[in-house]
Write an enzyme that holds these catalytic residues in place. Sequence first.
Site, PDB file in Angstrom:
ATOM      1  N   ASP A 181      12.617  -2.060  14.769  1.00  0.00           N
ATOM      2  CA  ASP A 181      13.627  -1.159  14.194  1.00  0.00           C
ATOM      3  C   ASP A 181      13.063   0.249  14.135  1.00  0.00           C
ATOM      4  O   ASP A 181      13.041   0.898  13.087  1.00  0.00           O
ATOM      5  CB  ASP A 181      14.017  -1.646  12.790  1.00  0.00           C
ATOM      6  CG  ASP A 181      15.248  -0.937  12.232  1.00  0.00           C
ATOM      7  OD1 ASP A 181      15.959  -0.274  13.014  1.00  0.00           O
ATOM      8  OD2 ASP A 181      15.486  -1.033  11.014  1.00  0.00           O
ATOM      9  N   GLU A 237       0.834  -1.197   0.000  1.00  0.00           N
ATOM     10  CA  GLU A 237       0.000   0.000   0.000  1.00  0.00           C
ATOM     11  C   GLU A 237       0.870   1.249   0.000  1.00  0.00           C
ATOM     12  O   GLU A 237       1.866   1.326   0.721  1.00  0.00           O
ATOM     13  CB  GLU A 237      -0.872  -0.027   1.268  1.00  0.00           C
ATOM     14  CG  GLU A 237      -1.696   1.212   1.517  1.00  0.00           C
ATOM     15  CD  GLU A 237      -2.348   1.199   2.884  1.00  0.00           C
ATOM     16  OE1 GLU A 237      -3.175   2.098   3.139  1.00  0.00           O
ATOM     17  OE2 GLU A 237      -2.046   0.298   3.699  1.00  0.00           O
ATOM     18  N   PHE A 238       0.490   2.209  -0.799  1.00  0.00           N
ATOM     19  CA  PHE A 238       1.165   3.506  -0.775  1.00  0.00           C
ATOM     20  C   PHE A 238       0.432   4.423   0.194  1.00  0.00           C
ATOM     21  O   PHE A 238      -0.782   4.614   0.086  1.00  0.00           O
ATOM     22  CB  PHE A 238       1.198   4.148  -2.162  1.00  0.00           C
ATOM     23  CG  PHE A 238       1.842   5.510  -2.162  1.00  0.00           C
ATOM     24  CD1 PHE A 238       3.213   5.644  -2.222  1.00  0.00           C
ATOM     25  CD2 PHE A 238       1.056   6.657  -2.067  1.00  0.00           C
ATOM     26  CE1 PHE A 238       3.811   6.899  -2.194  1.00  0.00           C
ATOM     27  CE2 PHE A 238       1.650   7.920  -2.048  1.00  0.00           C
ATOM     28  CZ  PHE A 238       3.028   8.033  -2.113  1.00  0.00           C
ATOM     29  N   ILE A 239       1.172   4.966   1.142  1.00  0.00           N
ATOM     30  CA  ILE A 239       0.606   5.909   2.108  1.00  0.00           C
ATOM     31  C   ILE A 239       1.249   7.265   1.866  1.00  0.00           C
ATOM     32  O   ILE A 239       2.472   7.397   1.945  1.00  0.00           O
ATOM     33  CB  ILE A 239       0.862   5.457   3.557  1.00  0.00           C
ATOM     34  CG1 ILE A 239       0.202   4.096   3.829  1.00  0.00           C
ATOM     35  CG2 ILE A 239       0.349   6.511   4.540  1.00  0.00           C
ATOM     36  CD1 ILE A 239       0.517   3.518   5.198  1.00  0.00           C
TER      37      ILE A 239
END
Length: 331
Positions: A235, A130-132
Amino acid sequence: MVPMGVLVSTATIPSFSTCRPSVPKRRRAAAFSIMAALSNDPVREWILTEGKATEIKRIIPVGGGCINLASRYDTDAGSFFVKTNRGIGPSMFEGEAIGLSAMYATNSIRVPKPYKVGALPTGGSFIIMEFIEFGMSRGDQSVLGRKLAEMHKAAKSEKGFGFDVDNTIGSTPQINTWTSDWVEFYAEHRLGYQLKLVLKKFGDSIIYEKGQRLMKNLRPLFEGVVIEPCLLHGDLWSGNISADKKGNPVILDPACYYGHNEAEFGMSWCAGFGGSFYNSYFEVMLKQPGFENRRDLYMLYHYLNHYNLFGSGYRSSAMSIIDDYLRMLEP
């Protein structure tokens, strides 16, 4: 750790204080031009079939790190975020996808949903997710602290400490063999593994031997502490923290495993957590006795990893922590 690909549009790249160098833009652009020219392109194939797009309008290189290349694919079905690595097989991205899926399933803090991992025909691998689109800031620290605590509280493991797969912390293998005892897990699979790499790569017998002594004397730091195997991002530094357009916190590029929740703060020296973050966090997750005495212990794992990845500039920080704990713990 390393920013393994930051999910941003080129118009809204936030300014991060980075802890290590990034890949030159010309190199990223050249790599994507080569990939775009391939007729046998599994990324395009997935987007135009399972991704339900009929047209890829443009491919835009976006902020990447020194391990992977990152790109935004704009299509008539929306945008997708793609990371590629020309030298490492799919196992690294498979571990990331499993971690993202586990965090996504908690329905707590926002993470990008992973869609597809695979091999590149010319070697290497890719992950599509998904592109956020990020906002102009990293969001409210108090909201980040609360949402992170909600994830830790929501996701526990009955198998003990570890993860279903080994993954990576940056490009360093991270061993996640299931272990019933946290102190044993952290000593052997976190500190011990990094110390072995230090000895192998640099021949640094001094830090190795002192680190081994520390590993044998950790238990007093955990007296009276209730330790549950919580799902950790693993991380969490500034380059892996942002906020979406609505200001909701977003975390990405994980090195997930189930561990003591305090281990999540091991990269705090490069995350910028403030008082409001910790206050909100501990309103949801109980603050355990001796928390302050364990903070540096969890930083040590990441300092050792930076030593292994980037060289001796991180050695003194790791050695200082080891020496301080040896003075505290050894008779």
